[in-house]
Motif scaffolding. Structure first.
Motif, short mmCIF file in Angstrom:
data_model
loop_
_atom_site.label_atom_id
_atom_site.label_comp_id
_atom_site.label_asym_id
_atom_site.label_seq_id
_atom_site.Cartn_x
_atom_site.Cartn_y
_atom_site.Cartn_z
N ALA A 2 6.99 2.68 -5.01
CA ALA A 2 7.91 2.43 -3.89
C ALA A 2 7.22 2.13 -2.56
O ALA A 2 7.75 1.40 -1.73
N GLU A 3 6.05 2.71 -2.33
CA GLU A 3 5.40 2.60 -1.03
C GLU A 3 3.96 2.10 -1.19
O GLU A 3 3.30 2.43 -2.17
N GLU A 4 3.49 1.36 -0.20
CA GLU A 4 2.10 0.92 -0.21
C GLU A 4 1.27 1.92 0.58
O GLU A 4 1.58 2.22 1.73
N PRO A 5 0.21 2.46 -0.04
CA PRO A 5 -0.62 3.41 0.70
C PRO A 5 -1.36 2.73 1.86
O PRO A 5 -1.70 1.55 1.77
N THR A 6 -1.58 3.47 2.92
CA THR A 6 -2.32 2.92 4.06
C THR A 6 -3.82 3.09 3.81
O THR A 6 -4.25 3.93 3.02
N LEU A 7 -4.61 2.29 4.50
CA LEU A 7 -6.06 2.37 4.37
C LEU A 7 -6.56 3.54 5.22
O LEU A 7 -6.31 3.59 6.43
N GLU A 8 -7.21 4.50 4.58
CA GLU A 8 -7.71 5.69 5.27
C GLU A 8 -9.23 5.73 5.20
O GLU A 8 -9.80 5.49 4.14
N GLN A 9 -9.86 6.05 6.31
CA GLN A 9 -11.32 6.19 6.33
C GLN A 9 -11.68 7.60 5.88
O GLN A 9 -11.16 8.58 6.43
N VAL A 10 -12.53 7.71 4.85
CA VAL A 10 -12.89 9.02 4.33
C VAL A 10 -14.28 9.47 4.76
O VAL A 10 -14.60 10.65 4.69
N ASP A 11 -15.13 8.53 5.15
CA ASP A 11 -16.39 8.88 5.80
C ASP A 11 -16.86 7.65 6.57
O ASP A 11 -16.13 6.67 6.69
N VAL A 45 -10.32 4.38 1.70
CA VAL A 45 -9.54 4.50 0.47
C VAL A 45 -8.09 4.11 0.77
O VAL A 45 -7.57 4.39 1.84
N ARG A 46 -7.49 3.40 -0.18
CA ARG A 46 -6.07 3.05 -0.08
C ARG A 46 -5.39 3.55 -1.35
O ARG A 46 -5.15 2.81 -2.29
N CYS A 47 -5.16 4.85 -1.39
CA CYS A 47 -4.55 5.50 -2.56
C CYS A 47 -3.89 6.79 -2.08
O CYS A 47 -4.44 7.49 -1.23
N PHE A 48 -2.72 7.09 -2.66
CA PHE A 48 -2.05 8.35 -2.31
C PHE A 48 -2.75 9.55 -2.92
O PHE A 48 -2.58 10.67 -2.46
N TYR A 49 -3.52 9.33 -3.97
CA TYR A 49 -4.14 10.46 -4.69
C TYR A 49 -5.63 10.20 -4.91
O TYR A 49 -6.09 10.04 -6.05
#
Ligand code: SF4
Length: 84
Positions: free
Chosen positions: A46-55, A60-64
């Motif tokens: 249903a939703e597109e994950p946002t791009l998150e900076q992890v380091d 990462v662009r994933c909910f999990y």
């Protein structure tokens, strides 16, 4: 992530992502990997994950993104393998 080649990986064959790449003019709603991802949930469809900076150099662009979460019994109960 299992499809990414690594220098310290001794496997002779990489794990392919099953299925076909979607047509760029007919992208699925939600996460673009949902039709091919064995961890996809209703939220992924249903939703597109946002791009998150992890380091500093990784995004990462994933909910999990955490393997422990994806492999948990709770997450496996929430997996939806097709649009429904
Ligand atoms: S688990 Fe991550 S990669 Fe898989 S469908 Fe959901 S958001 Fe996309």
């Amino acid at each position: 992530m299992y499809s990414i080649p690594r220098l310290n990986d001794v496997r002779t064959k990489l794990d392919p992502i099953p299925g076909a790449v979607p047509h760029p003019l007919d992208l699925p709603k939600g996460c673009k990997f949902a039709p091919r991802c064995k961890y996809a949930t209703a939220k992924c469809w249903a939703e597109e994950p946002t791009l998150e900076q992890v380091d500093e150099h990784q995004f990462v662009r994933c909910f999990y993104p955490e393997k422990e979460v994806r492999n948990s019994a709770e997450h496996q109960k929430a997996v939806v393998n097709h649009e429904s």
